[in-house]
Design a protein around this motif. Structure first.
Motif, PDB file in Angstrom:
ATOM      1  N   PRO A  36      14.714  -6.187  38.302  1.00  0.00           N
ATOM      2  CA  PRO A  36      15.070  -6.246  36.880  1.00  0.00           C
ATOM      3  C   PRO A  36      14.422  -5.127  36.066  1.00  0.00           C
ATOM      4  N   TYR A  37      13.257  -4.667  36.484  1.00  0.00           N
ATOM      5  CA  TYR A  37      12.576  -3.596  35.749  1.00  0.00           C
ATOM      6  C   TYR A  37      13.335  -2.282  35.858  1.00  0.00           C
ATOM      7  N   ALA A  38      13.939  -2.036  36.996  1.00  0.00           N
ATOM      8  CA  ALA A  38      14.746  -0.829  37.168  1.00  0.00           C
ATOM      9  C   ALA A  38      16.018  -0.917  36.331  1.00  0.00           C
ATOM     10  N   HIS A  39      16.635  -2.096  36.274  1.00  0.00           N
ATOM     11  CA  HIS A  39      17.827  -2.250  35.425  1.00  0.00           C
ATOM     12  C   HIS A  39      17.461  -2.030  33.958  1.00  0.00           C
ATOM     13  N   ASN A  40      16.332  -2.575  33.531  1.00  0.00           N
ATOM     14  CA  ASN A  40      15.894  -2.381  32.161  1.00  0.00           C
ATOM     15  C   ASN A  40      15.597  -0.905  31.883  1.00  0.00           C
ATOM     16  N   GLY A  41      14.894  -0.260  32.801  1.00  0.00           N
ATOM     17  CA  GLY A  41      14.584   1.157  32.629  1.00  0.00           C
ATOM     18  C   GLY A  41      15.843   2.006  32.592  1.00  0.00           C
ATOM     19  N   LEU A  42      16.780   1.699  33.468  1.00  0.00           N
ATOM     20  CA  LEU A  42      18.037   2.434  33.473  1.00  0.00           C
ATOM     21  C   LEU A  42      18.787   2.198  32.172  1.00  0.00           C
ATOM     22  N   GLY A  43      18.734   0.973  31.669  1.00  0.00           N
ATOM     23  CA  GLY A  43      19.354   0.698  30.380  1.00  0.00           C
ATOM     24  C   GLY A  43      18.779   1.569  29.276  1.00  0.00           C
ATOM     25  N   LEU A  44      17.471   1.739  29.283  1.00  0.00           N
ATOM     26  CA  LEU A  44      16.822   2.595  28.281  1.00  0.00           C
ATOM     27  C   LEU A  44      17.235   4.051  28.434  1.00  0.00           C
ATOM     28  N   ALA A  45      17.203   4.551  29.675  1.00  0.00           N
ATOM     29  CA  ALA A  45      17.568   5.948  29.912  1.00  0.00           C
ATOM     30  C   ALA A  45      19.011   6.211  29.490  1.00  0.00           C
ATOM     31  N   LEU A  46      19.884   5.273  29.794  1.00  0.00           N
ATOM     32  CA  LEU A  46      21.292   5.424  29.408  1.00  0.00           C
ATOM     33  C   LEU A  46      21.465   5.348  27.893  1.00  0.00           C
ATOM     34  N   ARG A  47      20.750   4.444  27.247  1.00  0.00           N
ATOM     35  CA  ARG A  47      20.826   4.338  25.780  1.00  0.00           C
ATOM     36  C   ARG A  47      20.443   5.670  25.142  1.00  0.00           C
ATOM     37  N   GLU A  48      19.380   6.273  25.643  1.00  0.00           N
ATOM     38  CA  GLU A  48      18.915   7.539  25.076  1.00  0.00           C
ATOM     39  C   GLU A  48      19.918   8.666  25.285  1.00  0.00           C
ATOM     40  N   GLN A  49      20.825   8.487  26.228  1.00  0.00           N
ATOM     41  CA  GLN A  49      21.860   9.488  26.486  1.00  0.00           C
ATOM     42  C   GLN A  49      23.198   9.105  25.854  1.00  0.00           C
ATOM     43  N   ASN A  75      15.128  -5.042  24.235  1.00  0.00           N
ATOM     44  CA  ASN A  75      15.922  -3.817  24.327  1.00  0.00           C
ATOM     45  C   ASN A  75      17.402  -4.076  24.105  1.00  0.00           C
ATOM     46  N   LEU A  76      17.911  -5.192  24.592  1.00  0.00           N
ATOM     47  CA  LEU A  76      19.314  -5.538  24.362  1.00  0.00           C
ATOM     48  C   LEU A  76      19.544  -5.831  22.879  1.00  0.00           C
ATOM     49  N   ALA A  77      18.576  -6.456  22.229  1.00  0.00           N
ATOM     50  CA  ALA A  77      18.694  -6.718  20.792  1.00  0.00           C
ATOM     51  C   ALA A  77      18.743  -5.415  19.998  1.00  0.00           C
ATOM     52  N   VAL A  78      17.868  -4.486  20.335  1.00  0.00           N
ATOM     53  CA  VAL A  78      17.863  -3.182  19.649  1.00  0.00           C
ATOM     54  C   VAL A  78      19.195  -2.472  19.863  1.00  0.00           C
ATOM     55  N   LEU A  79      19.669  -2.466  21.105  1.00  0.00           N
ATOM     56  CA  LEU A  79      20.964  -1.848  21.397  1.00  0.00           C
ATOM     57  C   LEU A  79      22.065  -2.503  20.566  1.00  0.00           C
ATOM     58  N   GLY A  80      22.059  -3.834  20.528  1.00  0.00           N
ATOM     59  CA  GLY A  80      23.083  -4.557  19.778  1.00  0.00           C
ATOM     60  C   GLY A  80      23.075  -4.224  18.300  1.00  0.00           C
ATOM     61  N   GLU A  81      21.896  -4.216  17.709  1.00  0.00           N
ATOM     62  CA  GLU A  81      21.828  -3.983  16.270  1.00  0.00           C
ATOM     63  C   GLU A  81      22.056  -2.526  15.897  1.00  0.00           C
ATOM     64  N   LEU A  82      21.335  -1.625  16.507  1.00  0.00           N
ATOM     65  CA  LEU A  82      21.338  -0.237  16.060  1.00  0.00           C
ATOM     66  C   LEU A  82      22.453   0.619  16.636  1.00  0.00           C
ATOM     67  N   TYR A  83      22.911   0.306  17.835  1.00  0.00           N
ATOM     68  CA  TYR A  83      23.856   1.191  18.500  1.00  0.00           C
ATOM     69  C   TYR A  83      25.252   0.593  18.636  1.00  0.00           C
ATOM     70  N   LEU A  84      25.346  -0.712  18.877  1.00  0.00           N
ATOM     71  CA  LEU A  84      26.648  -1.350  19.054  1.00  0.00           C
ATOM     72  C   LEU A  84      27.149  -2.024  17.784  1.00  0.00           C
ATOM     73  N   GLN A  85      26.269  -2.194  16.805  1.00  0.00           N
ATOM     74  CA  GLN A  85      26.593  -2.914  15.573  1.00  0.00           C
ATOM     75  C   GLN A  85      27.094  -4.323  15.882  1.00  0.00           C
ATOM     76  N   ASP A  86      26.525  -4.929  16.909  1.00  0.00           N
ATOM     77  CA  ASP A  86      26.847  -6.297  17.311  1.00  0.00           C
ATOM     78  C   ASP A  86      25.683  -7.174  16.856  1.00  0.00           C
ATOM     79  N   LEU A  87      25.748  -7.602  15.600  1.00  0.00           N
ATOM     80  CA  LEU A  87      24.630  -8.329  15.009  1.00  0.00           C
ATOM     81  C   LEU A  87      24.382  -9.694  15.650  1.00  0.00           C
ATOM     82  N   PRO A  88      25.415 -10.466  16.023  1.00  0.00           N
ATOM     83  CA  PRO A  88      25.138 -11.737  16.720  1.00  0.00           C
ATOM     84  C   PRO A  88      24.417 -11.519  18.050  1.00  0.00           C
TER      85      PRO A  88
END
Length: 140
Positions: A36-49, A75-88
């Motif tokens: 799970p740590y690699a999936h989370n890290g990959l999620g971060l690296a992809l978000r930054e790109q 990290n999923l919450a941050v992605l949802g709010e700031l990048y996807l505009q998926d507030l729920p």
């Protein structure tokens, strides 16, 4: 072993070298797709790109492997709010993150209150740490 590649990915993340971090996390997952740590890290690296859909997928995979992985919820919450505009989505995962903390994070408490005001029909839930502790895993 996936651990050394995970550590390489974390070093690249610290250096803000997101392409090499992505490569290292993918190599880690090739060795052990249940990390799970690699999936989370990959999620971060992809978000930054700017690869938000795939980033979300990896955060969700991390949480499927470890539903109590607080940092992946954050990290999923941050992605949802700031990048996807998926507030729920953001609200649900900030709540999950907060509920996994030994002591409530005051910043997250404020973000949850703000989201509850911005999300139509969002049920208000009191948020307090449940003593479960955070499973940070070294990846923010």
């Amino acid at each position: 072993l996936s651990g050394p590649k995970l550590n390489v990915g974390l070093i690249y993340m610290e250096q803000e070298d997101y392409e090499n971090a992505e490569k290292a996390f993918r190599e880690c997952l090739a060795a052990n797709n249940a990390n799970p740590y690699a999936h989370n890290g990959l999620g971060l690296a992809l978000r930054e790109q700017g690869q938000f859909a795939e980033s979300r997928s990896h955060y969700e995979q991390a949480l499927a492997l470890d539903p109590k992985y607080a940092r992946a919820h954050f990290n999923l919450a941050v992605l949802g709010e700031l990048y996807l505009q998926d507030l729920p989505l953001a609200l649900n995962h900030f709540r999950a993150y907060q509920n996994l903390q030994k002591q409530a994070d005051s910043n997250v408490t404020n973000w949850i209150a703000d989201l509850e005001n911005r999300v139509p029909d969002a049920p208000s839930q009191p948020v307090a740490g449940n003593g479960a502790g955070e499973n940070a895993g070294g990846v923010n």
